[in-house]
Design an enzyme around this catalytic site. Structure first.
Site, PDB file in Angstrom:
ATOM      1  CG  ASP A 104       8.215  -0.325   5.202  1.00  0.00           C
ATOM      2  OD1 ASP A 104       8.336   0.869   4.903  1.00  0.00           O
ATOM      3  OD2 ASP A 104       9.104  -0.970   5.790  1.00  0.00           O
ATOM      4  N   GLY A 139       6.038  -1.713  -0.035  1.00  0.00           N
ATOM      5  CA  GLY A 139       4.985  -2.058  -1.002  1.00  0.00           C
ATOM      6  C   GLY A 139       5.246  -3.375  -1.722  1.00  0.00           C
TER       7      GLY A 139
HETATM    8  O1  LIG Z   1       5.527  -3.195   2.266  1.00  0.00           O
HETATM    9  P1  LIG Z   1       6.574  -4.198   2.697  1.00  0.00           P
HETATM   10  O2  LIG Z   1       7.943  -3.594   2.827  1.00  0.00           O
HETATM   11  O3  LIG Z   1       6.585  -5.427   1.839  1.00  0.00           O
HETATM   12  O4  LIG Z   1       6.237  -4.623   4.203  1.00  0.00           O
HETATM   13  C1  LIG Z   1       4.950  -4.859   4.682  1.00  0.00           C
HETATM   14  C2  LIG Z   1       4.817  -6.274   5.192  1.00  0.00           C
HETATM   15  O5  LIG Z   1       5.795  -6.537   6.206  1.00  0.00           O
HETATM   16  C3  LIG Z   1       5.159  -7.095   7.349  1.00  0.00           C
HETATM   17  O6  LIG Z   1       5.067  -8.487   7.250  1.00  0.00           O
HETATM   18  P2  LIG Z   1       6.293  -9.464   7.636  1.00  0.00           P
HETATM   19  O7  LIG Z   1       7.107  -9.795   6.428  1.00  0.00           O
HETATM   20  O8  LIG Z   1       7.027  -8.884   8.803  1.00  0.00           O
HETATM   21  O9  LIG Z   1       5.528 -10.783   8.051  1.00  0.00           O
HETATM   22  P3  LIG Z   1       4.579 -11.005   9.330  1.00  0.00           P
HETATM   23  O10 LIG Z   1       3.372 -10.089   9.142  1.00  0.00           O
HETATM   24  O11 LIG Z   1       4.209 -12.448   9.233  1.00  0.00           O
HETATM   25  O12 LIG Z   1       5.387 -10.681  10.545  1.00  0.00           O
HETATM   26  C4  LIG Z   1       3.772  -6.486   7.300  1.00  0.00           C
HETATM   27  O13 LIG Z   1       2.830  -7.227   8.050  1.00  0.00           O
HETATM   28  C5  LIG Z   1       3.461  -6.474   5.826  1.00  0.00           C
HETATM   29  O14 LIG Z   1       2.893  -7.687   5.374  1.00  0.00           O
END
Ligand SMILES: O=P(O)(O)OC[C@H]1O[C@H](OP(=O)(O)OP(=O)(O)O)[C@H](O)[C@@H]1O
Length: 156
Positions: free
Chosen positions: A132, A134
């Site tokens: 999202d 990144g």
């Molecule tokens: O590109 P970004 O803005 O960093 O977001 C992407 C990250 O967000 C979500 O994880 P989350 O933090 O929700 O953890 P989870 O997968 O354990 O729910 C997703 O699974 C990615 O790992």
């Protein structure tokens, strides 16, 4: 996934089955599950074509990446069973968490980073659900690079 115009209205939820507790909260379905599975199958083929004679060390990013990783690894294994060039594939896991409810937060928690030493010298395929902002991927790539893999690719 590429190829969906911004003004695409999606499919009516009435065309599909879904859990009752989503009723009233689901306006449309943009990408049906079958399309995702077909795309995953093709991605697996591209990964097999791309690997040359190299084995693959998969790193699955939890929690979000678990289902996609499982589906993609299954597809790769089907191709591997039908290939004359055998592929050795290991699968390891790491958890990164940056979201609190539906909000991205500046802090990224990482669980399992100590096990990344298994990636040293390997052709690493990181499998992640979503990129999202990144930030999660940037943080992970920095950590993985520190263990000196031969190559890093990302599927998401
Ligand atoms: O590109 P970004 O803005 O960093 O977001 C992407 C990250 O967000 C979500 O994880 P989350 O933090 O929700 O953890 P989870 O997968 O354990 O729910 C997703 O699974 C990615 O790992």
């Amino acid at each position: 996934m590429r190829g969906i115009p911004d003004d695409w209205p999606g499919y009516s939820p009435d065309l599909f089955t879904y859990p009752e507790h989503y009723s009233g909260a689901l306006d449309c379905v943009y990408i049906p599950h079958g399309v995702i599975m077909d795309r995953t199958e093709r991605l697996a083929r591209d990964i097999m074509d791309d690997r040359g004679d190299h084995d693959i060390a998969v790193l699955c990013v939890l929690k979000g990446g678990h289902q996609f990783c499982s589906d993609l690894v299954d597809c790769i294994q089907v191709l591997n069973r039908n290939s004359s060039k055998s592929l050795l594939m290991t699968v390891d896991f790491i958890r990164l968490k940056s979201y609190l409810n539906d909000r991205s937060t500046p802090d990224i928690q990482m669980i399992g980073a100590e096990s990344l030493s298994v990636l040293t010298g390997k052709n690493v395929l990181i499998i992640e659900a979503i990129v999202d902002t990144g930030k999660t991927m940037q943080t992970l790539l920095t950590h993985v690079r520190a263990f000196k893999p031969k190559l890093i690719k990302v599927a998401g």
